[in-house]
Design a protein around this motif. Sequence first.
Motif, PDB file in Angstrom:
ATOM      1  N   GLY A   1       0.778  -1.229   0.000  1.00 54.27           N
ATOM      2  CA  GLY A   1       0.000   0.000   0.000  1.00 54.27           C
ATOM      3  C   GLY A   1       0.808   1.277   0.000  1.00 54.27           C
ATOM      4  O   GLY A   1       0.237   2.371   0.075  1.00 54.27           O
ATOM      5  N   LYS A   2       2.122   1.163  -0.091  1.00 52.27           N
ATOM      6  CA  LYS A   2       2.970   2.352  -0.062  1.00 52.27           C
ATOM      7  C   LYS A   2       3.800   2.441  -1.340  1.00 52.27           C
ATOM      8  O   LYS A   2       3.978   1.463  -2.055  1.00 52.27           O
ATOM      9  N   GLU A   3       4.306   3.631  -1.595  1.00 52.42           N
ATOM     10  CA  GLU A   3       5.167   3.822  -2.747  1.00 52.42           C
ATOM     11  C   GLU A   3       6.560   3.261  -2.474  1.00 52.42           C
ATOM     12  O   GLU A   3       6.986   3.162  -1.321  1.00 52.42           O
ATOM     13  N   ARG A   4       7.240   2.942  -3.565  1.00 48.19           N
ATOM     14  CA  ARG A   4       8.624   2.488  -3.434  1.00 48.19           C
ATOM     15  C   ARG A   4       9.489   3.654  -2.969  1.00 48.19           C
ATOM     16  O   ARG A   4       9.364   4.769  -3.479  1.00 48.19           O
ATOM     17  N   GLU A   5      10.355   3.385  -1.993  1.00 47.50           N
ATOM     18  CA  GLU A   5      11.187   4.440  -1.447  1.00 47.50           C
ATOM     19  C   GLU A   5      12.650   4.025  -1.436  1.00 47.50           C
ATOM     20  O   GLU A   5      12.987   2.853  -1.319  1.00 47.50           O
ATOM     21  N   GLY A   6      13.516   5.034  -1.551  1.00 46.97           N
ATOM     22  CA  GLY A   6      14.937   4.776  -1.530  1.00 46.97           C
ATOM     23  C   GLY A   6      15.438   4.493  -0.129  1.00 46.97           C
ATOM     24  O   GLY A   6      15.011   5.146   0.832  1.00 46.97           O
ATOM     25  N   VAL A   7      16.318   3.519   0.000  1.00 45.57           N
ATOM     26  CA  VAL A   7      16.907   3.145   1.280  1.00 45.57           C
ATOM     27  C   VAL A   7      18.357   3.609   1.347  1.00 45.57           C
ATOM     28  O   VAL A   7      18.768   4.267   2.301  1.00 45.57           O
ATOM     29  N   SER A   8      19.118   3.266   0.309  1.00 38.40           N
ATOM     30  CA  SER A   8      20.540   3.588   0.311  1.00 38.40           C
ATOM     31  C   SER A   8      21.085   3.471  -1.103  1.00 38.40           C
ATOM     32  O   SER A   8      20.498   2.795  -1.956  1.00 38.40           O
TER      33      SER A   8
END
Length: 124
Positions: A42-49
């Motif tokens: 249910g969430k957008e893809r997000e950058g981790v590193s």
Amino acid sequence: QVQLVESGGGLVQLGGSLRLSCAASGFPLDYYAIGWFRQAPGKEREGVSCISSSDGSTLYADSVKGRVTISRDNAKNTAYLQMNSLKPEDTAVYYCAASGLVLGGLNILEYDCWGQGTQVTVSS
């Protein structure tokens, strides 16, 4: 065939650790910046590193800073994401991606080649 394959995901308890791997085939990884991203339901893809292709410069999202370490072994054509002190909110599918930029940043638009993802689940 140009391909990225993630591995190392799994089920871990609160406070546990995992090391994710991203193996490249069909191209030399050392010419590319590598990013790790995650997407929870249910969430957008997000950058981790991310880690640069040149001097090993790294960036981390604030949500993982101090708990996560990105690295690369160009001789093995593989990148890694060491995750410690895992929390339930880290639960997501984790993806690695390659960018032709020196340092791709944490924006998904900067990345051209993606792996299929590996599931990380942190239980409380």
